[in-house]
Structures are given as C-alpha cells and as structure tokens.
Scaffold this motif. Structure first.
Motif, PDB file in Angstrom:
ATOM      1  N   UNK A   1       3.616  22.233 -16.327  1.00 15.64           N
ATOM      2  CA  UNK A   1       4.960  22.273 -15.755  1.00 15.64           C
ATOM      3  C   UNK A   1       4.898  22.316 -14.227  1.00 15.64           C
ATOM      4  N   UNK A   2       4.044  23.157 -13.696  1.00 18.40           N
ATOM      5  CA  UNK A   2       3.953  23.333 -12.251  1.00 18.40           C
ATOM      6  C   UNK A   2       3.362  22.114 -11.547  1.00 18.40           C
ATOM      7  N   UNK A   3       2.262  21.616 -12.073  1.00 21.15           N
ATOM      8  CA  UNK A   3       1.523  20.563 -11.373  1.00 21.15           C
ATOM      9  C   UNK A   3       2.016  19.152 -11.670  1.00 21.15           C
ATOM     10  N   UNK A   4       2.686  18.957 -12.803  1.00 18.40           N
ATOM     11  CA  UNK A   4       3.112  17.612 -13.166  1.00 18.40           C
ATOM     12  C   UNK A   4       4.639  17.501 -13.183  1.00 18.40           C
ATOM     13  N   UNK A   5       5.299  18.262 -14.049  1.00 21.53           N
ATOM     14  CA  UNK A   5       6.751  18.145 -14.198  1.00 21.53           C
ATOM     15  C   UNK A   5       7.465  18.449 -12.878  1.00 21.53           C
ATOM     16  N   UNK A   6       7.180  19.600 -12.301  1.00 21.90           N
ATOM     17  CA  UNK A   6       7.879  19.985 -11.072  1.00 21.90           C
ATOM     18  C   UNK A   6       7.515  19.074  -9.903  1.00 21.90           C
ATOM     19  N   UNK A   7       6.282  18.612  -9.865  1.00 24.38           N
ATOM     20  CA  UNK A   7       5.878  17.699  -8.789  1.00 24.38           C
ATOM     21  C   UNK A   7       6.678  16.402  -8.862  1.00 24.38           C
ATOM     22  N   UNK A   8       6.818  15.857 -10.060  1.00 23.85           N
ATOM     23  CA  UNK A   8       7.610  14.630 -10.222  1.00 23.85           C
ATOM     24  C   UNK A   8       9.085  14.883  -9.907  1.00 23.85           C
ATOM     25  N   UNK A   9       9.603  16.030 -10.315  1.00 22.97           N
ATOM     26  CA  UNK A   9      10.994  16.382 -10.029  1.00 22.97           C
ATOM     27  C   UNK A   9      11.225  16.431  -8.516  1.00 22.97           C
ATOM     28  N   UNK A  10      10.275  17.006  -7.792  1.00 22.57           N
ATOM     29  CA  UNK A  10      10.381  17.089  -6.337  1.00 22.57           C
ATOM     30  C   UNK A  10      10.424  15.700  -5.715  1.00 22.57           C
ATOM     31  N   UNK A  11       9.559  14.810  -6.167  1.00 24.64           N
ATOM     32  CA  UNK A  11       9.545  13.441  -5.650  1.00 24.64           C
ATOM     33  C   UNK A  11      10.873  12.743  -5.975  1.00 24.64           C
ATOM     34  N   UNK A  12      11.321  12.870  -7.226  1.00 24.21           N
ATOM     35  CA  UNK A  12      12.577  12.214  -7.624  1.00 24.21           C
ATOM     36  C   UNK A  12      13.741  12.709  -6.770  1.00 24.21           C
ATOM     37  N   UNK A  13      13.833  14.003  -6.576  1.00 27.96           N
ATOM     38  CA  UNK A  13      14.930  14.555  -5.784  1.00 27.96           C
ATOM     39  C   UNK A  13      14.842  14.100  -4.323  1.00 27.96           C
ATOM     40  N   UNK A  14      13.639  14.055  -3.800  1.00 28.58           N
ATOM     41  CA  UNK A  14      13.455  13.664  -2.398  1.00 28.58           C
ATOM     42  C   UNK A  14      13.859  12.214  -2.173  1.00 28.58           C
ATOM     43  N   UNK A  15      13.581  11.355  -3.137  1.00 26.41           N
ATOM     44  CA  UNK A  15      13.920   9.945  -3.004  1.00 26.41           C
ATOM     45  C   UNK A  15      15.429   9.699  -2.948  1.00 26.41           C
ATOM     46  N   UNK A  16      16.197  10.681  -3.347  1.00 31.15           N
ATOM     47  CA  UNK A  16      17.652  10.527  -3.326  1.00 31.15           C
ATOM     48  C   UNK A  16      18.179  10.427  -1.890  1.00 31.15           C
TER      49      UNK A  16
ATOM     50  N   UNK B   1      10.429   7.019 -11.464  1.00 34.04           N
ATOM     51  CA  UNK B   1       9.903   8.386 -11.396  1.00 34.04           C
ATOM     52  C   UNK B   1      10.639   9.270 -12.397  1.00 34.04           C
ATOM     53  N   UNK B   2      11.961   9.081 -12.522  1.00 39.20           N
ATOM     54  CA  UNK B   2      12.734   9.869 -13.476  1.00 39.20           C
ATOM     55  C   UNK B   2      12.264   9.600 -14.903  1.00 39.20           C
ATOM     56  N   UNK B   3      11.980   8.356 -15.233  1.00 40.31           N
ATOM     57  CA  UNK B   3      11.490   8.026 -16.573  1.00 40.31           C
ATOM     58  C   UNK B   3      10.144   8.694 -16.841  1.00 40.31           C
ATOM     59  N   UNK B   4       9.276   8.711 -15.852  1.00 41.75           N
ATOM     60  CA  UNK B   4       7.976   9.378 -16.012  1.00 41.75           C
ATOM     61  C   UNK B   4       8.178  10.886 -16.122  1.00 41.75           C
ATOM     62  N   UNK B   5       9.091  11.434 -15.328  1.00 41.70           N
ATOM     63  CA  UNK B   5       9.390  12.870 -15.403  1.00 41.70           C
ATOM     64  C   UNK B   5       9.861  13.244 -16.811  1.00 41.70           C
ATOM     65  N   UNK B   6      10.737  12.442 -17.386  1.00 38.22           N
ATOM     66  CA  UNK B   6      11.219  12.707 -18.750  1.00 38.22           C
ATOM     67  C   UNK B   6      10.062  12.636 -19.743  1.00 38.22           C
ATOM     68  N   UNK B   7       9.167  11.682 -19.575  1.00 42.71           N
ATOM     69  CA  UNK B   7       8.006  11.577 -20.464  1.00 42.71           C
ATOM     70  C   UNK B   7       7.134  12.831 -20.370  1.00 42.71           C
ATOM     71  N   UNK B   8       6.991  13.390 -19.159  1.00 39.53           N
ATOM     72  CA  UNK B   8       6.188  14.613 -19.022  1.00 39.53           C
ATOM     73  C   UNK B   8       6.890  15.801 -19.662  1.00 39.53           C
ATOM     74  N   UNK B   9       8.217  15.816 -19.597  1.00 37.13           N
ATOM     75  CA  UNK B   9       8.984  16.886 -20.243  1.00 37.13           C
ATOM     76  C   UNK B   9       8.819  16.810 -21.764  1.00 37.13           C
ATOM     77  N   UNK B  10       8.772  15.613 -22.305  1.00 34.88           N
ATOM     78  CA  UNK B  10       8.587  15.444 -23.754  1.00 34.88           C
ATOM     79  C   UNK B  10       7.208  15.927 -24.169  1.00 34.88           C
ATOM     80  N   UNK B  11       6.189  15.639 -23.368  1.00 29.24           N
ATOM     81  CA  UNK B  11       4.851  16.164 -23.671  1.00 29.24           C
ATOM     82  C   UNK B  11       4.892  17.689 -23.681  1.00 29.24           C
ATOM     83  N   UNK B  12       5.599  18.273 -22.724  1.00 29.43           N
ATOM     84  CA  UNK B  12       5.723  19.734 -22.684  1.00 29.43           C
ATOM     85  C   UNK B  12       6.418  20.259 -23.933  1.00 29.43           C
ATOM     86  N   UNK B  13       7.484  19.588 -24.364  1.00 30.47           N
ATOM     87  CA  UNK B  13       8.167  20.005 -25.596  1.00 30.47           C
ATOM     88  C   UNK B  13       7.221  19.945 -26.796  1.00 30.47           C
TER      89      UNK B  13
END
Length: 167
Positions: free
Chosen positions: A69-84, A102-114
């Motif tokens: 969550x810290x190294x992958x999910x949140x990192x991608x979330x930070x990039x996605x938000x910054x690109x806005x 990036x959002x699609x990849x972020x969702x894929x990482x969230x699914x792996x976490x689930x």
C-alpha cells in the motif's frame, strides 16, 4: 454445490459502486489516513463472513498489505493526483491521457491488495445471528478508530453508517 460466498474483491467492487459509498470512503481516508481496502475488508468480514473484527484482525490486515500500500498504491495515487495540476507540461491533453493510464494501474494495484486481504478469511461464513449491516458497521468503526487512534467523530460515524447502509 459450489461456494456462493462473494470474494472480498467482488464484494468491495460492488459496494464501492453504490451511491454514496465512494465519497464516504474518501472522506474517511482523508480524515484518518485509513486504507480504504482495509475498511472494505472489515465490511466484508462483517456483512459476508458475519464475523467481528478484532484489533488482531486489523493488525494482521495492515501488516499483510502495508508495504504494498505504501510503496505502490500510495505512490501511484500521488503521481495521479499531481498530474491533475502539474508539473509542467501538465495539465494538458497528453498528461490527461497519462493520468488516466496511471489511474488504471492504481486500480489494478488496489485489486491486488484486495486479493491479499481476502486471503485472510478464516473459514466459511458464520451462521446468521446478527444483522449483516450492523456487523459491518461495527467492523468498519473499529478500523476507522484504529487508523485514527481515537474514537470516531460524528462525521466519521455518519460516513461509516452511509457505507453500512449501502450493503
């Protein structure tokens, strides 16, 4: 007969698609820093498995996905938000496309976490004894309090109730 118990992934995706659930989850995430997937794990554990959530269950869930969550999910979330809003050349049409990817990849990482959290199921559902929404509410309230390090505030309790009522 095949097992008809919904997986955490299926339950979470269906619940998150219901009206009012995404803003309630995001409000709790912003207020307490919680991992929404752990909140959904608690809802699933209460509503589907009909089991309470203990402090040990929350600790096990957090430990199972903490690094991911810290190294992958949140990192991608930070990039996605910054690109806005930037950095230059963002935002433009090209970076909007990149942000969607990036959002699609972020969702894929969230699914792996689930899927990882779903592996923490401890057997088949318990016999029905309590209202599923009540069990889910109690389980989610424990998660919110655990992440916040304090009792729920009224607006947090309202958000948890909104999610539980959508189950």
């Amino acid at each position: 007969m095949a097992d008809q118990t919904p997986t955490l992934k299926d339950f979470a995706l269906a619940l998150y698609a219901r009206e009012g659930v995404p803003p309630a989850c995001l409000a709790l995430q912003e207020a307490t820093g919680l991992d929404v997937n752990i909140l959904l794990f608690a809802a699933w554990r209460g509503a589907v498995l009909r089991r309470a959530v203990s402090a040990a269950d929350i600790a096990a869930a957090r430990a199972r996905v903490a690094e991911w969550h810290s190294e992958v999910v949140k990192a991608l979330r930070t990039v996605r938000r910054r690109l806005k809003t930037g950095p230059s050349p963002a935002p433009d049409d090209r970076t909007a496309k990149l942000r969607a990817q990036v959002q699609a990849v972020e969702i894929a990482t969230e699914i792996i976490e689930l899927e990882e959290l779903g592996a923490l199921a401890d057997g088949p559902p318990a016999p029905p004894q309590t209202d599923a929404a009540a069990l889910a509410f109690a389980a989610m309230a424990q998660v919110v309090a655990s992440f916040a390090g304090r009792p729920l505030r009224p607006e947090e309790e309202a958000a948890v109730r909104a999610i539980a009522s959508a189950i």
